[in-house]
Design an enzyme around this catalytic site. Structure first.
Site, PDB file in Angstrom:
ATOM      1  N   GLY A 168     -10.072  -3.825 -29.981  1.00 20.59           N
ATOM      2  CA  GLY A 168     -11.044  -2.863 -30.591  1.00 20.59           C
ATOM      3  C   GLY A 168     -12.262  -3.805 -30.840  1.00 20.59           C
ATOM      4  N   TYR A 265       4.377 -10.184 -38.582  1.00 17.54           N
ATOM      5  CA  TYR A 265       3.834  -8.683 -37.906  1.00 17.54           C
ATOM      6  C   TYR A 265       3.309  -7.980 -39.213  1.00 17.54           C
ATOM      7  N   ARG A 272       0.103   0.749 -39.438  1.00 18.63           N
ATOM      8  CA  ARG A 272       0.988   1.948 -39.236  1.00 18.63           C
ATOM      9  C   ARG A 272       1.047   2.791 -40.626  1.00 18.63           C
ATOM     10  N   GLN A 317      -3.225  33.853 -34.575  1.00 20.03           N
ATOM     11  CA  GLN A 317      -4.484  32.770 -34.702  1.00 20.03           C
ATOM     12  C   GLN A 317      -3.925  32.087 -35.911  1.00 20.03           C
ATOM     13  N   GLN A 318      -3.277  32.925 -37.312  1.00 20.65           N
ATOM     14  CA  GLN A 318      -2.928  32.167 -38.422  1.00 20.65           C
ATOM     15  C   GLN A 318      -1.643  31.272 -37.870  1.00 20.65           C
ATOM     16  N   ARG A 320      -1.238  29.638 -35.227  1.00 25.93           N
ATOM     17  CA  ARG A 320      -1.844  28.253 -34.654  1.00 25.93           C
ATOM     18  C   ARG A 320      -2.268  27.444 -35.498  1.00 25.93           C
ATOM     19  N   HIS A 369       1.693  12.118 -33.279  1.00 19.80           N
ATOM     20  CA  HIS A 369       2.005  12.965 -32.123  1.00 19.80           C
ATOM     21  C   HIS A 369       1.515  14.486 -32.596  1.00 19.80           C
ATOM     22  N   GLN A 377      -4.214  22.258 -30.397  1.00 16.43           N
ATOM     23  CA  GLN A 377      -4.051  23.759 -30.913  1.00 16.43           C
ATOM     24  C   GLN A 377      -5.206  24.435 -31.518  1.00 16.43           C
ATOM     25  N   GLU A 407      -0.939   0.485 -32.229  1.00 10.58           N
ATOM     26  CA  GLU A 407      -0.306  -0.066 -33.474  1.00 10.58           C
ATOM     27  C   GLU A 407       1.481   0.353 -32.892  1.00 10.58           C
TER      28      GLU A 407
HETATM   29  C1  LIG Z   1      -6.302   2.259 -38.248  1.00 11.58           C
HETATM   30  C2  LIG Z   1      -6.665   3.529 -37.437  1.00 11.58           C
HETATM   31  C3  LIG Z   1      -7.945   4.117 -37.993  1.00 11.58           C
HETATM   32  C4  LIG Z   1      -8.673   4.912 -37.285  1.00 11.58           C
HETATM   33  C5  LIG Z   1      -8.577   5.554 -36.012  1.00 11.58           C
HETATM   34  C6  LIG Z   1      -9.582   5.769 -34.927  1.00 11.58           C
HETATM   35  C7  LIG Z   1      -9.898   4.564 -34.056  1.00 11.58           C
HETATM   36  C8  LIG Z   1      -8.949   3.553 -34.427  1.00 11.58           C
HETATM   37  C9  LIG Z   1      -8.992   2.784 -32.637  1.00 11.58           C
HETATM   38  C10 LIG Z   1      -8.062   1.604 -32.537  1.00 11.58           C
HETATM   39  C11 LIG Z   1      -6.871   1.623 -33.387  1.00 11.58           C
HETATM   40  C12 LIG Z   1      -6.949   0.224 -34.332  1.00 11.58           C
HETATM   41  C13 LIG Z   1      -6.115  -0.716 -34.002  1.00 11.58           C
HETATM   42  C14 LIG Z   1      -4.989  -0.846 -33.005  1.00 11.58           C
HETATM   43  C15 LIG Z   1      -4.335  -2.189 -33.078  1.00 11.58           C
HETATM   44  C16 LIG Z   1      -3.270  -2.277 -32.221  1.00 11.58           C
HETATM   45  O1  LIG Z   1      -2.773  -1.496 -31.249  1.00 11.58           O
HETATM   46  S1  LIG Z   1      -2.653  -4.036 -32.689  1.00 11.58           S
HETATM   47  C17 LIG Z   1      -1.201  -4.110 -31.464  1.00 11.58           C
HETATM   48  C18 LIG Z   1      -0.171  -3.295 -32.033  1.00 11.58           C
HETATM   49  N1  LIG Z   1       1.019  -3.676 -31.281  1.00 11.58           N
HETATM   50  C19 LIG Z   1       2.206  -3.433 -31.531  1.00 11.58           C
HETATM   51  O2  LIG Z   1       2.619  -2.629 -32.312  1.00 11.58           O
HETATM   52  C20 LIG Z   1       3.359  -3.813 -30.748  1.00 11.58           C
HETATM   53  C21 LIG Z   1       4.707  -3.017 -30.868  1.00 11.58           C
HETATM   54  N2  LIG Z   1       5.623  -3.907 -30.569  1.00 11.58           N
HETATM   55  C22 LIG Z   1       6.571  -4.308 -31.610  1.00 11.58           C
HETATM   56  O3  LIG Z   1       6.322  -4.328 -32.892  1.00 11.58           O
HETATM   57  C23 LIG Z   1       7.774  -5.190 -31.254  1.00 11.58           C
HETATM   58  O4  LIG Z   1       7.459  -6.188 -30.295  1.00 11.58           O
HETATM   59  C24 LIG Z   1       9.146  -4.524 -31.319  1.00 11.58           C
HETATM   60  C25 LIG Z   1       8.771  -3.365 -30.360  1.00 11.58           C
HETATM   61  C26 LIG Z   1       9.182  -4.192 -32.660  1.00 11.58           C
HETATM   62  C27 LIG Z   1      10.049  -5.532 -30.819  1.00 11.58           C
HETATM   63  O5  LIG Z   1       9.857  -6.551 -31.247  1.00 11.58           O
HETATM   64  P1  LIG Z   1      11.160  -7.509 -31.230  1.00 11.58           P
HETATM   65  O6  LIG Z   1      11.726  -7.815 -29.992  1.00 11.58           O
HETATM   66  O7  LIG Z   1      10.735  -8.832 -31.899  1.00 11.58           O
HETATM   67  O8  LIG Z   1      12.265  -7.264 -32.221  1.00 11.58           O
HETATM   68  P2  LIG Z   1      13.537  -6.375 -32.129  1.00 11.58           P
HETATM   69  O9  LIG Z   1      14.359  -7.109 -31.240  1.00 11.58           O
HETATM   70  O10 LIG Z   1      13.157  -5.032 -31.597  1.00 11.58           O
HETATM   71  O11 LIG Z   1      13.970  -6.335 -33.436  1.00 11.58           O
HETATM   72  C28 LIG Z   1      14.103  -7.574 -34.393  1.00 11.58           C
HETATM   73  C29 LIG Z   1      14.373  -7.241 -35.902  1.00 11.58           C
HETATM   74  O12 LIG Z   1      12.890  -7.130 -36.106  1.00 11.58           O
HETATM   75  C30 LIG Z   1      12.508  -6.091 -36.916  1.00 11.58           C
HETATM   76  N3  LIG Z   1      11.328  -6.018 -36.645  1.00 11.58           N
HETATM   77  C31 LIG Z   1      10.566  -5.612 -35.661  1.00 11.58           C
HETATM   78  N4  LIG Z   1       9.317  -5.444 -35.937  1.00 11.58           N
HETATM   79  C32 LIG Z   1       9.068  -5.654 -37.083  1.00 11.58           C
HETATM   80  C33 LIG Z   1       8.122  -5.731 -38.194  1.00 11.58           C
HETATM   81  N5  LIG Z   1       6.857  -5.071 -37.523  1.00 11.58           N
HETATM   82  N6  LIG Z   1       8.311  -5.420 -39.457  1.00 11.58           N
HETATM   83  C34 LIG Z   1       9.427  -5.666 -39.827  1.00 11.58           C
HETATM   84  N7  LIG Z   1      10.489  -6.030 -39.109  1.00 11.58           N
HETATM   85  C35 LIG Z   1      10.218  -5.898 -37.718  1.00 11.58           C
HETATM   86  C36 LIG Z   1      13.516  -5.108 -36.366  1.00 11.58           C
HETATM   87  O13 LIG Z   1      13.552  -4.041 -37.126  1.00 11.58           O
HETATM   88  C37 LIG Z   1      14.780  -5.874 -35.974  1.00 11.58           C
HETATM   89  O14 LIG Z   1      15.436  -5.926 -37.372  1.00 11.58           O
HETATM   90  P3  LIG Z   1      16.974  -5.756 -37.236  1.00 11.58           P
HETATM   91  O15 LIG Z   1      17.107  -4.241 -36.742  1.00 11.58           O
HETATM   92  O16 LIG Z   1      17.473  -5.840 -38.547  1.00 11.58           O
HETATM   93  O17 LIG Z   1      17.730  -6.567 -36.278  1.00 11.58           O
HETATM   94  C1  LIG Z   2      -7.423   3.128 -28.315  1.00  9.77           C
HETATM   95  C2  LIG Z   2      -6.665   1.816 -28.203  1.00  9.77           C
HETATM   96  C3  LIG Z   2      -6.838   0.493 -29.196  1.00  9.77           C
HETATM   97  C4  LIG Z   2      -6.033  -0.351 -29.140  1.00  9.77           C
HETATM   98  N1  LIG Z   2      -6.614  -1.581 -30.065  1.00  9.77           N
HETATM   99  C5  LIG Z   2      -5.712  -2.646 -30.037  1.00  9.77           C
HETATM  100  C6  LIG Z   2      -6.281  -3.744 -30.728  1.00  9.77           C
HETATM  101  O1  LIG Z   2      -7.144  -3.796 -31.490  1.00  9.77           O
HETATM  102  N2  LIG Z   2      -5.556  -4.802 -30.876  1.00  9.77           N
HETATM  103  C7  LIG Z   2      -4.439  -5.211 -30.176  1.00  9.77           C
HETATM  104  O2  LIG Z   2      -3.821  -5.965 -29.880  1.00  9.77           O
HETATM  105  N3  LIG Z   2      -3.991  -4.198 -29.168  1.00  9.77           N
HETATM  106  C8  LIG Z   2      -4.636  -2.895 -29.199  1.00  9.77           C
HETATM  107  N4  LIG Z   2      -4.250  -1.703 -28.271  1.00  9.77           N
HETATM  108  C9  LIG Z   2      -2.938  -1.942 -27.590  1.00  9.77           C
HETATM  109  C10 LIG Z   2      -2.056  -1.319 -27.934  1.00  9.77           C
HETATM  110  O3  LIG Z   2      -1.438  -1.807 -29.243  1.00  9.77           O
HETATM  111  C11 LIG Z   2      -0.761  -1.312 -26.766  1.00  9.77           C
HETATM  112  O4  LIG Z   2      -1.379  -0.572 -25.869  1.00  9.77           O
HETATM  113  C12 LIG Z   2       0.347  -0.728 -27.233  1.00  9.77           C
HETATM  114  O5  LIG Z   2       0.886  -1.347 -28.053  1.00  9.77           O
HETATM  115  C13 LIG Z   2       1.369  -0.329 -26.174  1.00  9.77           C
HETATM  116  O6  LIG Z   2       1.473  -1.491 -25.140  1.00  9.77           O
HETATM  117  P1  LIG Z   2       1.248  -1.409 -23.748  1.00  9.77           P
HETATM  118  O7  LIG Z   2      -0.013  -0.321 -23.639  1.00  9.77           O
HETATM  119  O8  LIG Z   2       1.110  -2.490 -23.013  1.00  9.77           O
HETATM  120  O9  LIG Z   2       2.422  -0.529 -23.116  1.00  9.77           O
HETATM  121  P2  LIG Z   2       3.741  -1.008 -22.600  1.00  9.77           P
HETATM  122  O10 LIG Z   2       4.494  -2.009 -23.485  1.00  9.77           O
HETATM  123  O11 LIG Z   2       3.650  -1.655 -21.242  1.00  9.77           O
HETATM  124  O12 LIG Z   2       4.667   0.155 -22.715  1.00  9.77           O
HETATM  125  C14 LIG Z   2       4.512   1.180 -21.801  1.00  9.77           C
HETATM  126  C15 LIG Z   2       5.565   2.305 -21.837  1.00  9.77           C
HETATM  127  O13 LIG Z   2       6.825   1.922 -21.494  1.00  9.77           O
HETATM  128  C16 LIG Z   2       7.661   2.321 -22.313  1.00  9.77           C
HETATM  129  N5  LIG Z   2       8.424   1.229 -23.119  1.00  9.77           N
HETATM  130  C17 LIG Z   2       8.170   0.064 -23.324  1.00  9.77           C
HETATM  131  N6  LIG Z   2       8.900  -0.857 -23.878  1.00  9.77           N
HETATM  132  C18 LIG Z   2       9.973  -0.008 -24.124  1.00  9.77           C
HETATM  133  C19 LIG Z   2      11.076  -0.193 -24.915  1.00  9.77           C
HETATM  134  N7  LIG Z   2      11.480  -1.308 -25.492  1.00  9.77           N
HETATM  135  N8  LIG Z   2      11.793   0.825 -25.109  1.00  9.77           N
HETATM  136  C20 LIG Z   2      11.516   2.179 -24.430  1.00  9.77           C
HETATM  137  N9  LIG Z   2      10.490   2.335 -23.837  1.00  9.77           N
HETATM  138  C21 LIG Z   2       9.712   1.389 -23.466  1.00  9.77           C
HETATM  139  C22 LIG Z   2       6.821   3.227 -23.394  1.00  9.77           C
HETATM  140  O14 LIG Z   2       7.049   4.625 -22.743  1.00  9.77           O
HETATM  141  C23 LIG Z   2       5.719   2.537 -23.273  1.00  9.77           C
HETATM  142  O15 LIG Z   2       4.633   4.050 -23.374  1.00  9.77           O
HETATM  143  C24 LIG Z   2      -4.890  -0.648 -28.278  1.00  9.77           C
HETATM  144  C25 LIG Z   2      -4.762   0.476 -27.579  1.00  9.77           C
HETATM  145  C26 LIG Z   2      -5.498   1.629 -27.437  1.00  9.77           C
HETATM  146  C27 LIG Z   2      -5.102   2.656 -26.566  1.00  9.77           C
END
Ligand SMILES: CC/C=C\C/C=C\C/C=C\C/C=C\C=C\C(=O)SCCNC(=O)CCNC(=O)[C@H](O)C(C)(C)COP(=O)(O)OP(=O)(O)OC[C@H]1O[C@@H](n2cnc3c(N)ncnc32)[C@H](O)[C@@H]1OP(=O)(O)O
Ligand SMILES: Cc1cc2nc3c(=O)[nH]c(=O)nc-3n(C[C@H](O)[C@H](O)[C@H](O)COP(=O)(O)OP(=O)(O)OC[C@H]3O[C@@H](n4cnc5c(N)ncnc54)[C@H](O)[C@@H]3O)c2cc1C
Length: 650
Positions: A168, A265, A272, A317-318, A320, A369, A377, A407
Site C-alpha cells: 500500500g 515477522y 494481525r 431483519q433483526q 440479519r 471473514h 448482510q 496480512e
Molecule cells: C491494518 C488495516 C487497517 C485498515 C484496513 C484498511 C485498509 C488497509 C489496506 C491494506 C492493508 C495493510 C497492509 C497489508 C500488509 C500486508 O499484507 S504485509 C504482507 C503480509 N504477508 C503475510 O502475512 C505472509 C503470510 N505468510 C507467512 O506468514 C509465512 O510465510 C507462513 C505462511 C507463516 C509460513 O512461513 P514459514 O514457511 O516460515 O513457516 P512454517 O514452516 O509454516 O512455520 C515455521 C514456524 O514458524 C512459526 N511462525 C510462522 N510465522 C510466524 C510469525 N509471524 N510469528 C511467529 N511464529 C511464526 C510457525 O508457527 C512455525 O512454528 P512451529 O509450528 O513451532 O514449527
Molecule cells: C488490499 C491489499 C493490500 C496489501 N498490502 C500489502 C502491503 O502493504 N505489503 C505487502 O507486502 N503485501 C501486501 N498485500 C499482499 C498480501 O499480503 C498478499 O496478497 C497475501 O499475503 C497473499 O499472498 P498472494 O496474494 O501471493 O497469494 P498466494 O500466496 O499466491 O496464495 C493464493 C492462494 O493459494 C492458497 N495457498 C497459498 N499457500 C497455501 C498454503 N501453504 N496452504 C494452503 N493454501 C495455500 C490460498 O488459498 C491462497 O489464497 C496486500 C494485498 C491486498 C489485497
C-alpha cells in the site's frame, strides 16, 4: 438518557431514541475503552466540521482514482497541520512502517528513523509481497547482497516475479520504504530480512536510479490507496540500513542470528493483532448504517389497514442485523486480548510470540471473514439503497473483505493456527502437561465434562454452558484431525503430504478453536461493566452472540450427541428472545458505537435519519446530472433511434 437526539431529526429515529433504557455515553465509553477517548473523538469531529478545507469538494464516490488520490493527499497534508494520525496515503506508514521501526530497528536506528517517521519527514510502506510470492516468504526472490568492500547491500529484483507487488502507498506516495529481501553475505543466503530503502528523491520525489516504481492499477476496493509495484536494479544502501535489532551483520559480513527465527515477522503479527479492532469498527459502522436505516424505512403492512411498518419490526431483519452488532462487540473484546499480548511481546517477552502468532492467525482469519460477511448482510438488508454508493456499504465491504487476503491469506492463517493445535494434541496423546499456562489453549488438555451439555430453556442462560460446548467441538475436531494425520503417517505418507491431505479438517479445527476464544473473551469482557442497565444490554448481546454461534455450528454439536435436537431448539428460542429484548434499544445500541457522519460516510446511516431528501441531493450532485442531455447522446443513442424511426417509415 440519549445524547443523540437533536432538533430536526427524523421523528422515526427520535421515537426510537426515546425508548432507550440505558446510558449511551457509558456504553460508548466502554466500547472505545474510556470516556477520555470519546471526548477526544468528539473534539476531532468538531474540529473537522469547523475546518471546511478538510472536507471533500464533492462526494468521493463521484471521483475517479486520480482525483480520489489527489484529494486524499491534499487532506493528509492538511492533517499534518491539524492532527497526528492521517488517512489513506499514510495508512501503511502508520500501520507498518512505524511498527517495523519499533519492532525491528536497533536503538541507534530507532533514534535516527523513528522521530523522522513520526514527524512525517518521509512516507513509508512495507514491501514484502512479490508478484510471484505472497504467502511463502521462504521463496521471496528480491536479493540484498552484501559488499564488504564498500560495506553496502546491493538490492536486486532478479526476475519479473521478484517485483514487489501490492504494498500500500508504494506506487506514488512513499519515498523511504521497508523492503523484505534475501540477505546474502559471503556467498550464503540467510533468507528474508528487512531493509530501509530510499526509493524516491526526498525533494523532487522522482524515483531514484535503479528504481522502477508505479501503481498496480484499479482494485476491488480501497481506491485511495496507491498499491504499487517496485523493481530494483543494483540499488546500493549502507550496511546499517538493514534492520538490526534481531538479526545482525558485521562490517566483515559475518551474520549474527536472531534470538527467535520469526522475530522479523513481528510486524505482520502486530497488524494481525491490531486489525481486529479495525474490523470490529467496520462491522460497527455497517450495523449503525443498516439499523438506523431500518428504523426509518417503512415497507409493507403486517396487519392490513394498520399502515406500513419499519422494516426493523420484521424478525428476519433483526436476525440479519443484530448478530452483526453482537459480533462487533465480540471482536472488540477479542482484539483487546491480542493487543495486550502484543504489548507483552514488544516489551521484550519473546517467549509469548508463538502463542501470539497462534491466536492472532486464527483470529485474523475468522474476524475478517465474518466482518466481510456481516457487512454484506447489512448491505443486502438495506434493499436497493444498500447497493448505492450513497449508503457507504459497498466501499465498506470492499475495504473490509481485503482483510481476508492481506496480512496473511485467511486459509493460510487458519492452518498456522492449526499448527499450534496439532502440537498440543500430540502432547496430550503423550500425556505431557502444558509447559506454561495458556488461557487460550489450556482447555485442549481437558476432557469434555461427563455430563451432557447444559444448554436449556431459561431466560438467563449461563454462558459457560455454551463455551464448554464450543470447547467440546474444538477439542473433538482438533483430535480428529490429529489422529487422521497420525494414521496417514503410519501408512507411510510423509508428514508434509499428510498435512496437505488433512487441510480442510485442520481448518475446521482452527475455526472452532477461534470461535471458542472469541466467545470466552466476550463473556469475560462484559464482567467489567458495573452499570446495571448497560450490563443488561451487554448480556443480551452476549446471549445473542453465543446462541447465534451455536446455530452456526449445530451440526458439530449434534454430531456425537453432545447436544440433542431439543437443545438446538432451546438455542433458537434464546436467539429470538435476545432479539426481542434488544429491539427497543437497537438504535441506541448502534448510536453507542459513536461513529460520526464523516466516519459513516453514508446517507442511509446519517445521525439525523433524514435519508430521502439527502439521497436526492446526493444523486443530484452526480457529474452526470450537470447535463440534461449528455453531450454524446445525439452521436450515439439519438442517431440510433433516429435511424430506427427513418427505417420504420420505409
Ligand atoms: C491494518 C488495516 C487497517 C485498515 C484496513 C484498511 C485498509 C488497509 C489496506 C491494506 C492493508 C495493510 C497492509 C497489508 C500488509 C500486508 O499484507 S504485509 C504482507 C503480509 N504477508 C503475510 O502475512 C505472509 C503470510 N505468510 C507467512 O506468514 C509465512 O510465510 C507462513 C505462511 C507463516 C509460513 O512461513 P514459514 O514457511 O516460515 O513457516 P512454517 O514452516 O509454516 O512455520 C515455521 C514456524 O514458524 C512459526 N511462525 C510462522 N510465522 C510466524 C510469525 N509471524 N510469528 C511467529 N511464529 C511464526 C510457525 O508457527 C512455525 O512454528 P512451529 O509450528 O513451532 O514449527
Ligand atoms: C488490499 C491489499 C493490500 C496489501 N498490502 C500489502 C502491503 O502493504 N505489503 C505487502 O507486502 N503485501 C501486501 N498485500 C499482499 C498480501 O499480503 C498478499 O496478497 C497475501 O499475503 C497473499 O499472498 P498472494 O496474494 O501471493 O497469494 P498466494 O500466496 O499466491 O496464495 C493464493 C492462494 O493459494 C492458497 N495457498 C497459498 N499457500 C497455501 C498454503 N501453504 N496452504 C494452503 N493454501 C495455500 C490460498 O488459498 C491462497 O489464497 C496486500 C494485498 C491486498 C489485497
Amino acid at each position: 438518557m440519549n445524547s443523540y437526539i437533536k432538533p430536526g431529526d427524523n421523528p422515526l429515529l427520535t421515537e426510537e431514541r426515546k425508548k432507550c433504557q440505558f446510558s449511551t455515553d457509558i456504553l460508548a465509553a466502554f466500547y472505545h475503552e474510556n470516556a477520555q477517548k470519546i471526548k477526544r473523538r468528539h473534539e476531532i469531529y468538531q474540529y473537522y466540521l469547523e475546518n471546511k478545507e478538510l472536507h471533500d469538494p464533492e462526494p468521493t464516490e463521484f471521483m475517479d482514482r486520480y482525483h480520489r488520490l489527489e484529494n486524499a493527499e491534499r487532506k493528509v497534508s492538511l492533517l499534518k497541520k491539524h492532527v497526528k494520525k492521517a488517512g489513506s496515503p499514510l495508512g501503511l506508514h502508520y500501520t507498518m512502517m512505524i511498527p517495523t521501526i519499533l519492532n525491528n530497528a536497533d536503538d541507534e536506528q530507532k533514534a535516527e528513523w523513528l522521530p523522522k517517521a513520526q514527524n512525517l519527514e518521509f512516507i513509508g510502506t512495507y514491501a514484502q509481497t512479490e508478484l510471484g510470492h505472497g504467502t511463502n516468504l521462504r521463496f521471496l526472490e528480491t536479493t540484498a547482497t552484501y559488499d564488504p568492500k564498500t560495506q553496502e547491500f546491493i538490492l536486486n529484483s532478479p526476475t519479473t516475479s521478484a517485483a514487489k507487488w501490492w504494498p500500500g502507498n508504494l506506487g506514488k506516495s512513499s519515498n523511504r520504504i521497508i523492503v523484505v529481501a534475501r540477505l546474502i553475505s559471503n556467498g550464503k543466503d540467510y533468507g528474508p530480512h528487512s531493509f530501509f530503502v530510499p526509493i524516491r528523491d526526498p525533494i523532487t520525489h522522482k524515483s531514484l536510479p535503479g528504481v522502477t516504481v508505479g501503481d498496480i492499477g484499479p482494485k476491488f476496493g480501497i481506491p485511495t490507496v496507491d498499491n504499487g509495484f517496485l523493481l530494483l536494479n543494483n540499488v546500493r544502501i549502507p550496511r546499517r540500513n538493514m534492520f538490526m535489532k534481531n538479526a545482525k551483520l558485521n562490517p566483515d559480513g559475518t551474520y549474527i542470528s536472531p534470538k527467535h527465527a520469526k522475530l522479523a515477522y513481528g510486524t505482520m503479527v502486530y497488524v494481525r493483532a491490531v486489525m481486529i479492532r479495525t474490523m470490529s469498527h467496520m462491522l460497527g459502522l455497517a450495523s449503525t448504517i443498516s439499523i438506523r436505516y431500518s428504523a426509518i424505512r417503512k415497507q409493507g403492512e403486517i396487519e392490513a389497514g394498520k399502515g406500513e411498518v419499519k422494516v426493523l419490526e420484521y424478525q428476519t431483519q433483526q436476525y440479519r442485523l443484530l448478530p452483526q452488532v453482537a459480533r462487533a462487540w465480540a471482536f472488540e473484546f477479542a482484539g483487546r486480548y491480542t493487543r495486550k499480548l502484543y504489548a507483552q511481546f514488544l516489551g521484550g517477552d519473546v517467549d509469548v510470540l508463538p502463542a501470539l502468532h497462534g491466536v492472532s492467525s486464527g483470529l485474523k482469519a475468522v474476524v475478517t471473514h465474518q466482518t466481510a460477511q456481516g457487512i454484506e448482510q447489512c448491505r443486502m438488508a438495506c434493499g436497493g439503497h444498500g447497493y448505492s454508493e450513497a449508503s457507504g456499504l459497498p466501499q465498506l465491504f470492499a475495504t473490509a473483505v481485503a482483510g481476508c487476503t492481506y496480512e496473511g491469506e485467511n486459509m493460510v492463517m487458519l492452518l498456522q493456527s492449526a499448527r499450534q493445535l496439532v502440537k498440543i494434541a500430540s502432547d496430550v496423546r503423550k500425556n505431557q502437561k502444558p509447559t506454561k499456562q495458556n488461557p487460550v489453549t489450556d482447555y485442549l488438555y481437558k476432557t469434555s465434562a461427563a455430563t451432557k451439555c447444559k444448554i436449556d430453556q431459561t431466560t438467563d442462560p449461563d454462558p459457560s454452558s455454551v463455551i464448554e460446548a464450543f470447547e467440546h467441538v474444538a477439542r473433538r475436531l482438533t483430535f480428529a484431525a490429529f489422529d487422521k494425520l497420525e494414521q496417514l503417517k503410519q501408512r507411510g505418507i510423509s508428514a508434509e503430504n499428510a498435512w496437505v491431505q488433512c487441510g480442510v479438517d485442520l481448518r475446521r479445527a482452527a475455526t472452532a478453536h477461534t470461535r471458542t476464544f472469541i466467545a470466552r473473551q466476550f463473556s469475560n469482557g462484559i464482567l467489567e461493566m458495573r452499570d446495571l442497565p448497560v450490563q443488561a444490554v451487554l448480556k443480551d448481546l452476549l446471549q445473542l452472540y453465543l446462541f447465534y454461534e451455536v446455530l452456526e455450528c449445530d451440526g458439530d454439536l449434534l454430531y456425537d450427541g453432545y447436544v440433542i435436537g431439543q437443545q438446538i431448539e432451546y438455542s433458537k428460542n434464546n436467539v429470538y428472545e435476545a432479539l426481542r429484548r434488544l429491539r427497543p434499544n437497537a438504535v441506541s445500541i448502534v448510536d453507542s458505537f459513536d461513529f460520526n457522519d464523516r466516519e459513516l460516510n453514508s446517507v442511509l446511516g446519517r445521525r439525523d435519519g433524514n435519508v430521502y431528501e439527502n439521497m436526492l441531493e446526493w444523486a443530484k450532485s452526480s457529474p452526470l446530472n450537470k447535463h440534461d442531455v449528455m453531450p454524446f447522446h445525439h452521436k450515439y443513442l439519438g442517431k440510433m433511434m433516429e435511424d430506427a424511426r427513418q427505417q420504420s417509415k420505409l
